[in-house]
Motif scaffolding. Sequence first.
Motif, mmCIF file in Angstrom:
data_model
loop_
_atom_site.group_PDB
_atom_site.id
_atom_site.type_symbol
_atom_site.label_atom_id
_atom_site.label_comp_id
_atom_site.label_asym_id
_atom_site.label_seq_id
_atom_site.Cartn_x
_atom_site.Cartn_y
_atom_site.Cartn_z
ATOM 1 N N VAL A 39 69.855 -52.235 -14.782
ATOM 2 C CA VAL A 39 69.068 -53.476 -14.703
ATOM 3 C C VAL A 39 68.566 -53.840 -16.096
ATOM 4 O O VAL A 39 68.683 -54.995 -16.521
ATOM 5 N N ASN A 40 68.024 -52.861 -16.809
ATOM 6 C CA ASN A 40 67.545 -53.117 -18.168
ATOM 7 C C ASN A 40 68.678 -53.564 -19.090
ATOM 8 O O ASN A 40 68.490 -54.433 -19.942
ATOM 9 N N HIS A 41 69.864 -52.989 -18.906
ATOM 10 C CA HIS A 41 71.031 -53.397 -19.699
ATOM 11 C C HIS A 41 71.334 -54.875 -19.458
ATOM 12 O O HIS A 41 71.533 -55.639 -20.420
ATOM 13 N N TRP A 42 71.391 -55.295 -18.202
ATOM 14 C CA TRP A 42 71.706 -56.692 -17.890
ATOM 15 C C TRP A 42 70.616 -57.636 -18.387
ATOM 16 O O TRP A 42 70.918 -58.709 -18.913
ATOM 17 N N VAL A 43 69.361 -57.237 -18.242
ATOM 18 C CA VAL A 43 68.264 -58.092 -18.710
ATOM 19 C C VAL A 43 68.311 -58.228 -20.231
ATOM 20 O O VAL A 43 68.091 -59.316 -20.760
ATOM 21 N N SER A 44 68.635 -57.142 -20.924
ATOM 22 C CA SER A 44 68.729 -57.216 -22.385
ATOM 23 C C SER A 44 69.892 -58.108 -22.825
ATOM 24 O O SER A 44 69.877 -58.644 -23.932
ATOM 25 N N ASN A 45 70.894 -58.286 -21.950
ATOM 26 C CA ASN A 45 72.024 -59.174 -22.255
ATOM 27 C C ASN A 45 71.819 -60.580 -21.725
ATOM 28 O O ASN A 45 72.755 -61.375 -21.712
ATOM 29 N N GLY A 46 70.612 -60.885 -21.231
ATOM 30 C CA GLY A 46 70.296 -62.254 -20.860
ATOM 31 C C GLY A 46 70.281 -62.560 -19.377
ATOM 32 O O GLY A 46 70.102 -63.713 -18.995
ATOM 33 N N ALA A 47 70.475 -61.562 -18.528
ATOM 34 C CA ALA A 47 70.451 -61.818 -17.081
ATOM 35 C C ALA A 47 69.026 -62.126 -16.633
ATOM 36 O O ALA A 47 68.059 -61.635 -17.213
ATOM 37 N N GLN A 48 68.909 -62.948 -15.600
ATOM 38 C CA GLN A 48 67.603 -63.293 -15.055
ATOM 39 C C GLN A 48 67.435 -62.665 -13.682
ATOM 40 O O GLN A 48 68.378 -62.635 -12.887
ATOM 41 N N LEU A 49 66.230 -62.175 -13.421
ATOM 42 C CA LEU A 49 65.909 -61.580 -12.124
ATOM 43 C C LEU A 49 65.333 -62.646 -11.209
ATOM 44 O O LEU A 49 64.576 -63.506 -11.645
ATOM 45 N N THR A 50 65.682 -62.570 -9.923
ATOM 46 C CA THR A 50 65.003 -63.427 -8.958
ATOM 47 C C THR A 50 63.615 -62.845 -8.705
ATOM 48 O O THR A 50 63.332 -61.698 -9.069
ATOM 49 N N ASP A 51 62.743 -63.617 -8.069
ATOM 50 C CA ASP A 51 61.371 -63.165 -7.840
ATOM 51 C C ASP A 51 61.326 -61.884 -7.011
ATOM 52 O O ASP A 51 60.591 -60.947 -7.322
ATOM 53 N N LYS A 52 62.102 -61.838 -5.932
ATOM 54 C CA LYS A 52 62.102 -60.666 -5.057
ATOM 55 C C LYS A 52 62.643 -59.440 -5.781
ATOM 56 O O LYS A 52 62.094 -58.343 -5.660
ATOM 57 N N VAL A 53 63.694 -59.604 -6.554
ATOM 58 C CA VAL A 53 64.261 -58.473 -7.289
ATOM 59 C C VAL A 53 63.276 -57.985 -8.344
ATOM 60 O O VAL A 53 63.149 -56.780 -8.566
ATOM 61 N N ARG A 54 62.547 -58.894 -8.977
ATOM 62 C CA ARG A 54 61.531 -58.491 -9.958
ATOM 63 C C ARG A 54 60.488 -57.592 -9.293
ATOM 64 O O ARG A 54 60.097 -56.561 -9.835
ATOM 65 N N MET A 55 60.072 -57.959 -8.071
ATOM 66 C CA MET A 55 59.113 -57.140 -7.324
ATOM 67 C C MET A 55 59.714 -55.773 -6.983
ATOM 68 O O MET A 55 59.043 -54.740 -7.096
ATOM 69 N N LEU A 56 60.989 -55.749 -6.596
ATOM 70 C CA LEU A 56 61.645 -54.488 -6.228
ATOM 71 C C LEU A 56 61.843 -53.587 -7.448
ATOM 72 O O LEU A 56 61.761 -52.355 -7.332
ATOM 73 N N VAL A 57 62.096 -54.172 -8.607
ATOM 74 C CA VAL A 57 62.227 -53.373 -9.837
ATOM 75 C C VAL A 57 60.911 -52.695 -10.158
ATOM 76 O O VAL A 57 60.874 -51.524 -10.518
ATOM 77 N N LYS A 58 59.812 -53.434 -9.987
ATOM 78 C CA LYS A 58 58.482 -52.831 -10.208
ATOM 79 C C LYS A 58 58.256 -51.672 -9.250
ATOM 80 O O LYS A 58 57.757 -50.617 -9.621
ATOM 81 N N GLU A 59 58.618 -51.890 -7.989
ATOM 82 C CA GLU A 59 58.437 -50.843 -6.968
ATOM 83 C C GLU A 59 59.282 -49.611 -7.290
ATOM 84 O O GLU A 59 58.819 -48.476 -7.221
ATOM 85 N N ALA A 60 60.546 -49.820 -7.668
ATOM 86 C CA ALA A 60 61.431 -48.700 -8.008
ATOM 87 C C ALA A 60 60.952 -47.977 -9.257
ATOM 88 O O ALA A 60 61.049 -46.754 -9.346
ATOM 89 N N SER A 61 60.437 -48.720 -10.232
ATOM 90 C CA SER A 61 59.923 -48.107 -11.458
ATOM 91 C C SER A 61 58.714 -47.225 -11.160
ATOM 92 O O SER A 61 58.591 -46.132 -11.708
ATOM 93 N N SER A 62 57.827 -47.696 -10.296
ATOM 94 C CA SER A 62 56.654 -46.897 -9.954
ATOM 95 C C SER A 62 57.037 -45.664 -9.156
ATOM 96 O O SER A 62 56.439 -44.602 -9.322
ATOM 97 N N GLN A 63 58.079 -45.751 -8.314
ATOM 98 C CA GLN A 63 58.552 -44.583 -7.575
ATOM 99 C C GLN A 63 59.179 -43.567 -8.517
ATOM 100 O O GLN A 63 58.999 -42.367 -8.353
#
Length: 108
Positions: free
Chosen positions: A81-105
Amino acid sequence: TRLTEAGVLSALATSSLQNTGKEIMVKIRLARGGAKKRPFYHIVATDQRNKRDGRSIERLGYYNPVAQGNEKRVDLNIDRVNHWVSNGAQLTDKVRMLVKEASSQAAA
């Protein structure tokens, strides 16, 4: 010569940039699967022009909103996910929330 998906994508983005002045917008979003009334989502990187459940570039994980007991609710490859974001990909709102949840886990 053989090209990887990432190489093809960058070549497509470069050629479209030269030809039309536009880049391919990559989105990280949910693709629905599962049965009726039992949703299951794959978290995918895809061209924004593709259909919700259409072709994707890479599958990054999954989200199970009806997980019970010891089933995992979110499984996500944070590095990709970080690789794609660093290459310019955009996260949807729900996926942004899920990334936060996965990071905290992962941190816990």
